[in-house]
Design a protein around this motif. Structure first.
Motif, PDB file in Angstrom:
ATOM      1  N   SER A   1      32.261 -34.689 -71.878  1.00 39.08           N
ATOM      2  CA  SER A   1      31.121 -34.381 -72.747  1.00 39.08           C
ATOM      3  C   SER A   1      30.191 -33.319 -72.167  1.00 39.08           C
ATOM      4  CB  SER A   1      30.329 -35.651 -73.063  1.00 39.08           C
ATOM      5  OG  SER A   1      29.851 -36.244 -71.866  1.00 39.08           O
ATOM      6  N   GLY A   2      30.044 -33.275 -70.848  1.00 37.09           N
ATOM      7  CA  GLY A   2      29.144 -32.309 -70.242  1.00 37.09           C
ATOM      8  C   GLY A   2      29.826 -31.026 -69.798  1.00 37.09           C
ATOM      9  N   PHE A   3      31.108 -30.905 -70.056  1.00 38.52           N
ATOM     10  CA  PHE A   3      31.863 -29.727 -69.622  1.00 38.52           C
ATOM     11  C   PHE A   3      31.708 -28.585 -70.626  1.00 38.52           C
ATOM     12  CE2 PHE A   3      33.511 -32.584 -66.677  1.00 38.52           C
ATOM     13  CZ  PHE A   3      34.481 -32.032 -65.857  1.00 38.52           C
ATOM     14  N   SER A   4      31.606 -27.378 -70.104  1.00 39.73           N
ATOM     15  CA  SER A   4      31.675 -26.209 -70.969  1.00 39.73           C
ATOM     16  C   SER A   4      33.148 -25.964 -71.311  1.00 39.73           C
ATOM     17  CB  SER A   4      31.093 -24.980 -70.271  1.00 39.73           C
ATOM     18  OG  SER A   4      31.891 -24.649 -69.139  1.00 39.73           O
ATOM     19  N   GLU A   5      33.400 -25.046 -72.234  1.00 38.96           N
ATOM     20  CA  GLU A   5      34.786 -24.758 -72.635  1.00 38.96           C
ATOM     21  C   GLU A   5      35.632 -24.312 -71.450  1.00 38.96           C
ATOM     22  OE1 GLU A   5      35.170 -23.304 -77.147  1.00 38.96           O
ATOM     23  OE2 GLU A   5      34.035 -21.902 -75.875  1.00 38.96           O
ATOM     24  N   HIS A   6      35.104 -23.384 -70.675  1.00 40.86           N
ATOM     25  CA  HIS A   6      35.915 -22.867 -69.578  1.00 40.86           C
ATOM     26  C   HIS A   6      36.106 -23.910 -68.486  1.00 40.86           C
ATOM     27  CE1 HIS A   6      32.021 -22.007 -67.521  1.00 40.86           C
ATOM     28  NE2 HIS A   6      32.743 -22.087 -66.420  1.00 40.86           N
TER      29      HIS A   6
ATOM     30  N   ASP B   1      41.769 -21.795 -49.339  1.00 38.82           N
ATOM     31  CA  ASP B   1      42.491 -22.918 -49.926  1.00 38.82           C
ATOM     32  C   ASP B   1      41.659 -24.178 -49.869  1.00 38.82           C
ATOM     33  OD1 ASP B   1      44.602 -21.320 -50.501  1.00 38.82           O
ATOM     34  OD2 ASP B   1      45.849 -21.959 -48.810  1.00 38.82           O
ATOM     35  N   GLY B   2      40.929 -24.365 -48.749  1.00 39.76           N
ATOM     36  CA  GLY B   2      40.089 -25.545 -48.613  1.00 39.76           C
ATOM     37  C   GLY B   2      38.943 -25.549 -49.614  1.00 39.76           C
ATOM     38  N   ILE B   3      38.346 -24.392 -49.850  1.00 45.34           N
ATOM     39  CA  ILE B   3      37.262 -24.274 -50.829  1.00 45.34           C
ATOM     40  C   ILE B   3      37.762 -24.614 -52.225  1.00 45.34           C
ATOM     41  CG2 ILE B   3      35.716 -22.633 -51.970  1.00 45.34           C
ATOM     42  CD1 ILE B   3      35.488 -21.162 -49.298  1.00 45.34           C
ATOM     43  N   HIS B   4      38.937 -24.056 -52.568  1.00 47.86           N
ATOM     44  CA  HIS B   4      39.500 -24.310 -53.884  1.00 47.86           C
ATOM     45  C   HIS B   4      39.870 -25.780 -54.055  1.00 47.86           C
ATOM     46  CE1 HIS B   4      40.782 -19.805 -53.938  1.00 47.86           C
ATOM     47  NE2 HIS B   4      39.515 -19.969 -54.282  1.00 47.86           N
ATOM     48  N   ALA B   5      40.452 -26.363 -52.982  1.00 51.52           N
ATOM     49  CA  ALA B   5      40.829 -27.779 -53.038  1.00 51.52           C
ATOM     50  C   ALA B   5      39.596 -28.648 -53.227  1.00 51.52           C
ATOM     51  CB  ALA B   5      41.583 -28.173 -51.766  1.00 51.52           C
ATOM     52  N   GLY B   6      38.514 -28.296 -52.536  1.00 53.91           N
ATOM     53  CA  GLY B   6      37.283 -29.062 -52.678  1.00 53.91           C
ATOM     54  C   GLY B   6      36.713 -28.950 -54.074  1.00 53.91           C
ATOM     55  N   HIS B   7      36.784 -27.755 -54.653  1.00 58.55           N
ATOM     56  CA  HIS B   7      36.284 -27.548 -56.010  1.00 58.55           C
ATOM     57  C   HIS B   7      37.110 -28.345 -57.019  1.00 58.55           C
ATOM     58  CE1 HIS B   7      34.507 -25.630 -59.475  1.00 58.55           C
ATOM     59  NE2 HIS B   7      35.702 -25.194 -59.865  1.00 58.55           N
ATOM     60  N   ARG B   8      38.432 -28.336 -56.834  1.00 59.11           N
ATOM     61  CA  ARG B   8      39.312 -29.096 -57.721  1.00 59.11           C
ATOM     62  C   ARG B   8      38.985 -30.581 -57.645  1.00 59.11           C
ATOM     63  NH1 ARG B   8      44.694 -26.849 -58.757  1.00 59.11           N
ATOM     64  NH2 ARG B   8      44.594 -24.610 -58.460  1.00 59.11           N
ATOM     65  N   ALA B   9      38.789 -31.068 -56.455  1.00 63.29           N
ATOM     66  CA  ALA B   9      38.479 -32.489 -56.274  1.00 63.29           C
ATOM     67  C   ALA B   9      37.164 -32.836 -56.954  1.00 63.29           C
ATOM     68  CB  ALA B   9      38.428 -32.826 -54.786  1.00 63.29           C
ATOM     69  N   ARG B  10      36.171 -31.939 -56.838  1.00 63.73           N
ATOM     70  CA  ARG B  10      34.855 -32.213 -57.439  1.00 63.73           C
ATOM     71  C   ARG B  10      34.919 -32.212 -58.960  1.00 63.73           C
ATOM     72  NH1 ARG B  10      33.322 -28.986 -53.075  1.00 63.73           N
ATOM     73  NH2 ARG B  10      33.298 -27.091 -54.362  1.00 63.73           N
ATOM     74  N   ILE B  11      35.659 -31.248 -59.528  1.00 64.08           N
ATOM     75  CA  ILE B  11      35.708 -31.169 -60.989  1.00 64.08           C
ATOM     76  C   ILE B  11      36.487 -32.345 -61.565  1.00 64.08           C
ATOM     77  CG2 ILE B  11      37.796 -29.729 -61.250  1.00 64.08           C
ATOM     78  CD1 ILE B  11      36.251 -28.142 -63.375  1.00 64.08           C
ATOM     79  N   ARG B  12      37.510 -32.786 -60.841  1.00 61.90           N
ATOM     80  CA  ARG B  12      38.270 -33.958 -61.304  1.00 61.90           C
ATOM     81  C   ARG B  12      37.442 -35.230 -61.183  1.00 61.90           C
ATOM     82  NH1 ARG B  12      44.089 -32.486 -58.375  1.00 61.90           N
ATOM     83  NH2 ARG B  12      44.622 -30.738 -59.774  1.00 61.90           N
TER      84      ARG B  12
END
Length: 266
Positions: free
Chosen positions: A23-28, A3-14
């Motif tokens: 502009s730099g994001f891929s479709e997925h 859960d912590g890994i996923h939360a960290g990833h969510r925070a980074r992508i946001r």
């Protein structure tokens, strides 16, 4: 830990979105960002890939219906509703940015205004835009969903709508969700019937726009011309049951093609 890994990833992508935009994001990645707001505490990266594999593109995912989306493993009603909301928000944003009653005086403005009505549409929609003499929008109404094949009904509904709003002229628009851009015979016959009905009331017809995947077909721009009035748009000649010739309307580019008053019967 997961859960912590996923939360960290969510925070980074946001945070990446806030710093760089999409502009730099891929479709997925763009779809993954959206899904993080609908599906809490779960890695949504695999789901984003599944959705794009299923519907072909980010665009295809956003155009999918709720019933199609929930059939994809991992997509619940909440996530499907959020995805379906996105095109509607884009449509609302575009129309809102133009103001409540924008002025439509040429083909470019007509395309811009009416195009926003069909963002994310999954079925054929038929709109009538009632206009003042200046081209300012009085009211836009959805008058039919489904295939344009009720020729006997359309003239009455359009005439009643335009008359109720004291329209000087009207702009009609519908879409072909399947992607085919050319008008059908029903499109031609319906348009001809509507023009005839409105002419009796002294109400003009500006254009009938058909939106499809590859662009927009303007009936007035592509219509046939009457031999005696080469610069007047003549929908009345477009039916296969009426003889006529295809003609050039005006020499101006489409952005400067003035539409108002072409069927001014007053």
């Amino acid at each position: 830990m997961a859960d912590g890994i996923h939360a960290g990833h969510r925070a980074r992508i946001r945070e990446r979105f806030l710093q760089e935009g999409l502009s730099g994001f891929s479709e997925h990645e763009a779809l993954e960002l959206l899904l993080t707001y609908a599906i809490p505490q779960r890695d949504v990266n695999p789901l984003a890939h599944r959705l794009i594999d299923r519907f072909g593109s980010f665009h295809g995912v956003l155009e999918a219906g709720e019933g199609e989306l929930v059939r994809v493993d991992g997509v619940g009603r909440h996530a499907a509703s959020l995805i379906c909301l996105m095109p509607q928000l884009m449509s609302y944003y575009q129309r809102n940015a133009m103001g409540e009653r924008p002025q439509i005086t040429n083909l470019m403005e007509a395309k811009q205004y009416c195009g926003a009505l069909f963002i994310g549409a999954h079925e054929e929609l038929f709109y009538i835009v009632s206009l003042e003499k200046s081209g300012r929008v009085i009211k836009t109404e959805l008058i039919h969903r489904g295939t344009v094949d009720e020729i006997a009904v359309y003239p009455r509904i359009v005439a009643e709508t335009a008359f109720r709003h004291h329209a000087h002229s009207v702009l009609m628009a519908h879409n072909h969700p399947g992607g085919f851009g050319m008008p059908s015979q029903a499109d031609y016959d319906t348009t001809r019937a509507v023009v005839g009905a409105l002419k009796v009331l002294g109400i003009g017809v500006v254009d009938h726009l058909i939106f499809h995947r590859d662009g927009v077909y303007s009936m007035s721009r592509e219509s046939q011309c009457d031999e005696g009035r080469p610069e007047e748009f003549s929908y009345m000649l477009r039916s296969s049951s009426v003889s006529g010739r295809r003609g050039t309307l005006k020499e101006e580019g489409e952005d400067g093609l003035i539409l108002l008053g072409l069927y001014d019967a007053r």
